[in-house]
Design a protein around this motif. Structure first.
Motif, PDB file in Angstrom:
ATOM      1  N   MET A 109      17.691  69.972  -7.392  1.00  0.00           N
ATOM      2  CA  MET A 109      16.436  69.270  -7.112  1.00  0.00           C
ATOM      3  C   MET A 109      15.430  70.219  -6.452  1.00  0.00           C
ATOM      4  O   MET A 109      15.806  71.096  -5.681  1.00  0.00           O
ATOM      5  N   PHE A 110      14.177  70.015  -6.768  1.00  0.00           N
ATOM      6  CA  PHE A 110      13.083  70.751  -6.157  1.00  0.00           C
ATOM      7  C   PHE A 110      12.334  69.784  -5.244  1.00  0.00           C
ATOM      8  O   PHE A 110      11.729  68.818  -5.717  1.00  0.00           O
ATOM      9  N   LYS A 111      12.388  70.040  -3.952  1.00  0.00           N
ATOM     10  CA  LYS A 111      11.759  69.155  -2.963  1.00  0.00           C
ATOM     11  C   LYS A 111      10.394  69.728  -2.589  1.00  0.00           C
ATOM     12  O   LYS A 111      10.298  70.841  -2.068  1.00  0.00           O
ATOM     13  N   LEU A 112       9.355  68.948  -2.868  1.00  0.00           N
ATOM     14  CA  LEU A 112       7.977  69.401  -2.682  1.00  0.00           C
ATOM     15  C   LEU A 112       7.249  68.441  -1.746  1.00  0.00           C
ATOM     16  O   LEU A 112       7.213  67.231  -1.996  1.00  0.00           O
ATOM     17  N   THR A 113       6.641  68.996  -0.714  1.00  0.00           N
ATOM     18  CA  THR A 113       5.944  68.201   0.303  1.00  0.00           C
ATOM     19  C   THR A 113       4.475  68.569   0.345  1.00  0.00           C
ATOM     20  O   THR A 113       4.110  69.732   0.152  1.00  0.00           O
ATOM     21  N   SER A 114       3.632  67.580   0.593  1.00  0.00           N
ATOM     22  CA  SER A 114       2.217  67.813   0.860  1.00  0.00           C
ATOM     23  C   SER A 114       1.875  67.248   2.234  1.00  0.00           C
ATOM     24  O   SER A 114       2.318  66.152   2.590  1.00  0.00           O
ATOM     25  N   LEU A 115       1.085  68.005   2.998  1.00  0.00           N
ATOM     26  CA  LEU A 115       0.712  67.563   4.343  1.00  0.00           C
ATOM     27  C   LEU A 115      -0.625  68.154   4.750  1.00  0.00           C
ATOM     28  O   LEU A 115      -0.799  69.382   4.745  1.00  0.00           O
ATOM     29  N   ASN A 116      -1.574  67.298   5.088  1.00  0.00           N
ATOM     30  CA  ASN A 116      -2.785  67.732   5.768  1.00  0.00           C
ATOM     31  C   ASN A 116      -2.430  67.913   7.241  1.00  0.00           C
ATOM     32  O   ASN A 116      -2.112  66.953   7.947  1.00  0.00           O
ATOM     33  N   LEU A 117      -2.493  69.162   7.706  1.00  0.00           N
ATOM     34  CA  LEU A 117      -2.045  69.497   9.061  1.00  0.00           C
ATOM     35  C   LEU A 117      -3.024  69.058  10.139  1.00  0.00           C
ATOM     36  O   LEU A 117      -2.630  68.874  11.288  1.00  0.00           O
ATOM     37  N   ASN A 118      -4.313  68.930   9.772  1.00  0.00           N
ATOM     38  CA  ASN A 118      -5.365  68.704  10.770  1.00  0.00           C
ATOM     39  C   ASN A 118      -5.298  69.791  11.850  1.00  0.00           C
ATOM     40  O   ASN A 118      -5.396  69.511  13.045  1.00  0.00           O
ATOM     41  N   GLY A 119      -5.120  71.025  11.382  1.00  0.00           N
ATOM     42  CA  GLY A 119      -5.032  72.182  12.268  1.00  0.00           C
ATOM     43  C   GLY A 119      -3.604  72.658  12.432  1.00  0.00           C
ATOM     44  O   GLY A 119      -2.764  71.929  12.963  1.00  0.00           O
ATOM     45  N   ILE A 120      -3.322  73.880  11.986  1.00  0.00           N
ATOM     46  CA  ILE A 120      -1.947  74.367  12.039  1.00  0.00           C
ATOM     47  C   ILE A 120      -1.479  74.597  13.469  1.00  0.00           C
ATOM     48  O   ILE A 120      -0.313  74.374  13.798  1.00  0.00           O
ATOM     49  N   ARG A 121      -2.383  75.017  14.339  1.00  0.00           N
ATOM     50  CA  ARG A 121      -1.983  75.220  15.738  1.00  0.00           C
ATOM     51  C   ARG A 121      -1.646  73.887  16.400  1.00  0.00           C
ATOM     52  O   ARG A 121      -0.658  73.772  17.128  1.00  0.00           O
ATOM     53  N   SER A 122      -2.450  72.873  16.117  1.00  0.00           N
ATOM     54  CA  SER A 122      -2.176  71.545  16.666  1.00  0.00           C
ATOM     55  C   SER A 122      -0.864  70.994  16.125  1.00  0.00           C
ATOM     56  O   SER A 122      -0.022  70.485  16.880  1.00  0.00           O
ATOM     57  N   ALA A 123      -0.663  71.087  14.814  1.00  0.00           N
ATOM     58  CA  ALA A 123       0.536  70.512  14.196  1.00  0.00           C
ATOM     59  C   ALA A 123       1.807  71.187  14.683  1.00  0.00           C
ATOM     60  O   ALA A 123       2.826  70.522  14.908  1.00  0.00           O
ATOM     61  N   THR A 124       1.768  72.508  14.853  1.00  0.00           N
ATOM     62  CA  THR A 124       2.975  73.191  15.331  1.00  0.00           C
ATOM     63  C   THR A 124       3.261  72.843  16.792  1.00  0.00           C
ATOM     64  O   THR A 124       4.422  72.741  17.185  1.00  0.00           O
ATOM     65  N   SER A 125       2.213  72.616  17.559  1.00  0.00           N
ATOM     66  CA  SER A 125       2.442  72.214  18.950  1.00  0.00           C
ATOM     67  C   SER A 125       3.047  70.816  19.040  1.00  0.00           C
ATOM     68  O   SER A 125       3.644  70.455  20.059  1.00  0.00           O
ATOM     69  N   LYS A 126       2.917  70.037  17.949  1.00  0.00           N
ATOM     70  CA  LYS A 126       3.456  68.667  17.932  1.00  0.00           C
ATOM     71  C   LYS A 126       4.762  68.565  17.145  1.00  0.00           C
ATOM     72  O   LYS A 126       5.222  67.460  16.862  1.00  0.00           O
ATOM     73  N   GLY A 127       5.337  69.723  16.754  1.00  0.00           N
ATOM     74  CA  GLY A 127       6.683  69.696  16.204  1.00  0.00           C
ATOM     75  C   GLY A 127       6.823  69.787  14.706  1.00  0.00           C
ATOM     76  O   GLY A 127       7.901  69.531  14.175  1.00  0.00           O
ATOM     77  N   VAL A 128       5.770  70.197  13.976  1.00  0.00           N
ATOM     78  CA  VAL A 128       5.884  70.230  12.515  1.00  0.00           C
ATOM     79  C   VAL A 128       6.923  71.243  12.041  1.00  0.00           C
ATOM     80  O   VAL A 128       7.616  71.021  11.038  1.00  0.00           O
ATOM     81  N   GLU A 129       7.075  72.339  12.770  1.00  0.00           N
ATOM     82  CA  GLU A 129       8.045  73.342  12.330  1.00  0.00           C
ATOM     83  C   GLU A 129       9.472  72.812  12.421  1.00  0.00           C
ATOM     84  O   GLU A 129      10.292  73.046  11.528  1.00  0.00           O
ATOM     85  N   ARG A 130       9.767  72.084  13.479  1.00  0.00           N
ATOM     86  CA  ARG A 130      11.099  71.480  13.595  1.00  0.00           C
ATOM     87  C   ARG A 130      11.333  70.463  12.487  1.00  0.00           C
ATOM     88  O   ARG A 130      12.439  70.347  11.952  1.00  0.00           O
ATOM     89  N   TRP A 131      10.281  69.738  12.128  1.00  0.00           N
ATOM     90  CA  TRP A 131      10.408  68.755  11.044  1.00  0.00           C
ATOM     91  C   TRP A 131      10.683  69.446   9.717  1.00  0.00           C
ATOM     92  O   TRP A 131      11.505  68.981   8.926  1.00  0.00           O
TER      93      TRP A 131
END
Length: 267
Positions: A1-23
């Protein structure tokens, strides 16, 4: 399977500070298409070239803290195309395409961020210019290769794609001209169509569970007063391989929810 995600980050610095990398580490997509990076090359080079072990490729806006798209991938692309040939909108960082071509196939993954017209007439007119220029590009690409475009389209296509459709008929994102553009793009017999809305193929009647964006005003998120603005748009052959979808509404690293689709192929 090929798992493909789309996400508007609303700012990569903000999103990473809120845990997107762990997700990303937990969900392990093969590729994640991101929009509204809101950073420049120098910002990314020091911190965000990779996320969760995935290599990023980007198209940045010339204006600082604005727009910008990227694709993080576990697979090495055969080619990278930043921009789609529009001087006006390529300067805003709205398109990146990774090609994964082999002797047996031509296949692209695209991350795109369509303009919003909600700030006023000037930007709505810019949005129409974008749509006018982008449609022939998509048709030309469809004629040459298979692709999946992931992105924040900033259009709710049908009444079931937003909570309060009656009161939004004169608002950007649900205007008749925008919806007609989508209808043509998705038309099965119109020569100017032929793409597939993958989520709607899998979930043709979903309403409240379909939303991917909520206004920061009032209690929109708490009351699920949302819009479906984030899409997977695919050529029919790839859309036919879509098996499951998931919108991660409970994640809070952006005002958009990630949308993931599992496709029955591998790169």
């Amino acid at each position: 399977m090929f798992k493909l995600t789309s996400l508007n980050l609303n700012g990569i610095r903000s999103a990473t500070s809120k845990g997107v990398e762990r997700w990303i580490e937990a969900t392990r997509p093969d590729c994640i298409c991101v929009q509204e990076v809101k950073a420049q090359a120098a910002d990314v080079a020091t911190r965000f070239e990779q996320l969760a072990g995935m290599q990023g490729h980007f198209h940045f806006a010339q204006k600082k803290g604005y727009s910008g798209v990227g694709i993080y991938t576990r697979h090495e692309p055969s080619d990278i195309i930043a921009g789609y040939g529009s001087p006006e909108f390529d300067a805003e960082g709205r398109y990146i395409e990774l090609r994964f071509d082999t002797p047996a196939r031509k296949l692209s993954i695209i991350s795109a961020y369509f303009p919003s017209g909600s700030s006023g007439e000037e930007r709505q007119l810019a949005k129409y210019r974008f749509l006018d220029a982008f449609h022939p590009h998509l048709m030309a690409t469809k004629g040459e290769r298979e692709f999946i475009l992931c992105g924040d389209i900033n259009i709710a296509h049908q009444q079931i794609d937003l909570k309060n459709w009656r009161s939004n008929q004169k608002n950007s994102g649900f205007l008749p001209e925008e919806r007609a553009w989508m209808t043509k793009l998705l038309h099965t017999t119109d020569p100017g169509g032929g793409l597939v809305d993958v989520y709607r193929q899998l979930q043709p009647t979903a309403t409240d569970t379909a939303y991917t964006w909520w206004s920061n005003r009032g209690q929109a998120y708490a009351n699920n007063v949302g819009w479906r603005l984030d899409y997977h748009l695919a050529t029919p052959a790839l859309a036919a391989l879509a098996r499951t979808e998931h919108i991660y509404k409970n994640e809070k690293f952006s005002d958009h929810a990630p949308i993931t689709v599992d496709y029955d192929f591998t790169l």
